[in-house]
Design an enzyme around this catalytic site. Structure first.
Site, mmCIF file in Angstrom:
data_model
loop_
_atom_site.group_PDB
_atom_site.id
_atom_site.type_symbol
_atom_site.label_atom_id
_atom_site.label_comp_id
_atom_site.label_asym_id
_atom_site.label_seq_id
_atom_site.Cartn_x
_atom_site.Cartn_y
_atom_site.Cartn_z
ATOM 1 N N ARG A 163 32.602 19.021 12.450
ATOM 2 C CA ARG A 163 31.301 19.257 13.092
ATOM 3 C C ARG A 163 31.471 19.995 14.432
ATOM 4 N NH1 ARG A 163 30.683 18.257 8.859
ATOM 5 N NH2 ARG A 163 29.396 16.730 7.802
ATOM 6 N N SER A 233 22.280 12.957 9.598
ATOM 7 C CA SER A 233 23.175 12.037 10.317
ATOM 8 C C SER A 233 22.983 12.211 11.816
ATOM 9 C CB SER A 233 24.634 12.337 9.986
ATOM 10 O OG SER A 233 24.833 12.225 8.604
ATOM 11 N N GLU A 328 25.594 13.832 16.780
ATOM 12 C CA GLU A 328 25.736 15.146 16.144
ATOM 13 C C GLU A 328 24.517 16.004 16.503
ATOM 14 O OE1 GLU A 328 26.860 14.828 11.934
ATOM 15 O OE2 GLU A 328 25.468 16.462 11.521
HETATM 16 C C1 LIG Z 1 17.771 15.613 5.895
HETATM 17 C C2 LIG Z 1 18.915 16.283 6.604
HETATM 18 C C3 LIG Z 1 20.179 16.283 6.028
HETATM 19 C C4 LIG Z 1 21.255 16.887 6.670
HETATM 20 N N1 LIG Z 1 22.478 16.875 6.055
HETATM 21 C C5 LIG Z 1 23.531 17.472 6.633
HETATM 22 C C6 LIG Z 1 24.807 17.506 5.980
HETATM 23 O O1 LIG Z 1 24.964 17.014 4.864
HETATM 24 N N2 LIG Z 1 25.829 18.113 6.625
HETATM 25 C C7 LIG Z 1 25.680 18.706 7.848
HETATM 26 O O2 LIG Z 1 26.659 19.245 8.372
HETATM 27 N N3 LIG Z 1 24.480 18.680 8.493
HETATM 28 C C8 LIG Z 1 23.416 18.105 7.920
HETATM 29 N N4 LIG Z 1 22.193 18.080 8.549
HETATM 30 C C9 LIG Z 1 22.057 18.733 9.869
HETATM 31 C C10 LIG Z 1 21.476 20.177 9.806
HETATM 32 O O3 LIG Z 1 20.945 20.424 8.532
HETATM 33 C C11 LIG Z 1 22.548 21.220 10.109
HETATM 34 O O4 LIG Z 1 23.109 20.994 11.376
HETATM 35 C C12 LIG Z 1 21.965 22.653 10.070
HETATM 36 O O5 LIG Z 1 23.007 23.602 10.121
HETATM 37 C C13 LIG Z 1 20.981 22.878 11.202
HETATM 38 O O6 LIG Z 1 20.370 24.132 11.008
HETATM 39 P P1 LIG Z 1 19.078 24.532 11.828
HETATM 40 O O7 LIG Z 1 18.854 25.978 11.591
HETATM 41 O O8 LIG Z 1 17.962 23.648 11.537
HETATM 42 O O9 LIG Z 1 19.640 24.297 13.319
HETATM 43 P P2 LIG Z 1 18.754 24.094 14.639
HETATM 44 O O10 LIG Z 1 18.457 22.630 14.782
HETATM 45 O O11 LIG Z 1 17.625 25.034 14.664
HETATM 46 O O12 LIG Z 1 19.806 24.515 15.756
HETATM 47 C C14 LIG Z 1 20.942 23.724 16.000
HETATM 48 C C15 LIG Z 1 21.658 24.266 17.239
HETATM 49 O O13 LIG Z 1 22.154 25.576 16.988
HETATM 50 C C16 LIG Z 1 21.590 26.521 17.926
HETATM 51 N N5 LIG Z 1 21.315 27.733 17.138
HETATM 52 C C17 LIG Z 1 20.476 27.828 16.074
HETATM 53 N N6 LIG Z 1 20.547 29.054 15.543
HETATM 54 C C18 LIG Z 1 21.430 29.753 16.293
HETATM 55 C C19 LIG Z 1 21.961 31.086 16.237
HETATM 56 N N7 LIG Z 1 21.575 31.961 15.291
HETATM 57 N N8 LIG Z 1 22.875 31.450 17.155
HETATM 58 C C20 LIG Z 1 23.288 30.590 18.115
HETATM 59 N N9 LIG Z 1 22.828 29.316 18.219
HETATM 60 C C21 LIG Z 1 21.916 28.913 17.322
HETATM 61 C C22 LIG Z 1 20.350 25.858 18.470
HETATM 62 O O14 LIG Z 1 20.054 26.337 19.772
HETATM 63 C C23 LIG Z 1 20.777 24.384 18.475
HETATM 64 O O15 LIG Z 1 21.615 24.119 19.578
HETATM 65 C C24 LIG Z 1 21.085 17.494 7.928
HETATM 66 C C25 LIG Z 1 19.804 17.496 8.525
HETATM 67 C C26 LIG Z 1 18.728 16.911 7.855
HETATM 68 C C27 LIG Z 1 17.365 16.953 8.485
#
Ligand SMILES: Cc1cc2nc3c(=O)[nH]c(=O)nc-3n(C[C@H](O)[C@H](O)[C@H](O)COP(=O)(O)OP(=O)(O)OC[C@H]3O[C@@H](n4cnc5c(N)ncnc54)[C@H](O)[C@@H]3O)c2cc1C
Length: 344
Positions: A163, A233, A328
């Site tokens: 992570r 998580s 996380e």
């Molecule tokens: C139901 C559920 C299940 C999940 N299961 C998993 C799993 O199995 N495994 C896992 O690893 N994670 C899991 N996650 C966490 C999440 O899905 C991941 O971390 C995912 O990659 C987040 O993507 P996002 O675009 O929503 O990120 P965001 O929440 O929009 O951004 C996360 C961070 O990244 C930064 N950011 C976003 N885009 C960019 C970019 N293009 N450049 C630079 N910085 C950026 C943001 O500023 C923030 O700090 C889960 C979440 C949920 C809700």
């Protein structure tokens, strides 16, 4: 670019926390990003890139501009037995995985149904069912916010960890990921080490079978953020020394642990569950009744409710096992990133 008429962040974070930003802008191209970051008009404001907000907790109004990443596009290049796929960072990760499975681009199926944008996937090196992004990532393209030029990091330079990656460390707040280049295979070689997938085999099952199974397990196991706000998580699985593990194992013989180099990785969900916290509630925030690692917004939880709940869990877990849980989920307060340790 599109300046949204709303300042409400509720539809843009999977916890459905009702906070505002000063402004919300959708960026559809790299040029939009350059224009936003170089604009005189926005020069005094902090700017936060956001994908789907599924790993983000807004701990109050965001004092700055939230820039929603909506960069789209995919390109496929054949390289011997592999495909190199360049995916724009605003593509939806779950839809992209399904698209790969439907086109027989193998090796990504275990990462089905992880909410978020493609561009967020390398940041915390998303992982599930025995596979991590690092296992299929060739390189990452980004906009350097200091020079406003596009640069690229090869896999080995991304410093992927559990992570973790360079994008959460040295390059934090310095870049916006614009594309991710993945190496997928023409040859079907499933990864079936994770328990519920071990019933499958490479000869009689297809990538679609694995994909559908992962979707089925995840749908049964995890609450759907569209129905019950959550960010998956909440805490990372902690890594502890072998000595620490042996001491705990004497007291808690059931404690699940996995080898992690010379250390042990402990299931954070078990620690929370064993502390009797499943279902524990503070106002409208609670520990999910089936998944102790998932904190949920039952409808009207505020960020303070989620934070108090998270802090209660962290304190309890430390008291019982002398393990310091690390979250996380990324927290934003005012115009800056923050953490439980800073807030309490
Ligand atoms: C139901 C559920 C299940 C999940 N299961 C998993 C799993 O199995 N495994 C896992 O690893 N994670 C899991 N996650 C966490 C999440 O899905 C991941 O971390 C995912 O990659 C987040 O993507 P996002 O675009 O929503 O990120 P965001 O929440 O929009 O951004 C996360 C961070 O990244 C930064 N950011 C976003 N885009 C960019 C970019 N293009 N450049 C630079 N910085 C950026 C943001 O500023 C923030 O700090 C889960 C979440 C949920 C809700």
């Amino acid at each position: 670019m599109k300046i949204l008429p709303t300042k409400m962040l509720k539809p843009y974070n999977s916890f459905s926390i009702d906070e505002n930003a000063e402004l919300i802008i959708e960026a559809e191209t790299t040029q939009d990003l350059i224009d936003i970051w170089s604009s005189e008009k926005y020069s005094k404001s902090v700017k936060l890139p956001l994908g789907r907000g599924s790993n983000t907790l807004f701990c109050g109004p965001f004092e700055g501009i939230v820039v929603l990443n909506r960069l789209l596009g995919k390109e496929v290049e054949e390289k011997g037995n592999d495909y190199l796929i360049t995916v724009a960072s605003g593509e939806d990760w779950p839809s992209f995985v399904e698209w790969c499975v439907d086109h027989d681009y193998y090796g990504i199926e275990n990462l089905a149904m992880i909410p978020g944008c493609v561009g967020s996937s390398p940041i915390q090196n998303i992982g599930a069912y025995g596979l991590e992004l690092k296992d299929i990532c060739e390189s990452v393209e980004y906009l350097d916010l200091n020079t406003l030029t596009i640069k690229k990091l090869e896999h080995s330079e991304c410093r992927f960890g559990y992570r973790d990656s360079i994008f959460k460390q040295e390059l934090k707040d310095q870049v916006i990921i614009t594309a991710v280049i993945l190496r997928l295979s023409k040859i079907w070689q499933p990864l079936l080490s994770y328990g519920p997938l071990s019933q499958f085999n490479a000869t009689s099952n297809t990538a679609k079978d694995i994909f559908l199974k992962v979707c089925e397990i995840r749908s049964n196991k995890l609450p759907d953020p569209r129905l019950l706000g959550n960010a998956g998580s909440f805490f990372k699985n902690p890594i502890i020394s072998n000595d620490h593990y042996c001491l705990l194992k004497e007291k808690y013989p059931e404690l699940p642990a996995y080898e992690f180099g010379e250390n042990k990785k402990i299931a954070a969900g078990w620690l929370i569950d064993n502390a009797g916290l499943k279902g524990f509630q503070i106002n409208d925030a609670s520990v999910h009744k089936d998944q102790a690692l998932v904190l949920v917004n039952n409808g009207n939880a505020t960020s303070s409710d989620i934070l108090s709940l998270a802090n209660h869990i962290k304190t309890k877990v430390y008291e019982l096992y002398q393990i310091d849980l690390e979250h996380e989920v990324r927290f934003y307060s005012g115009s800056k990133e923050t953490s439980l340790t800073e807030l309490f």
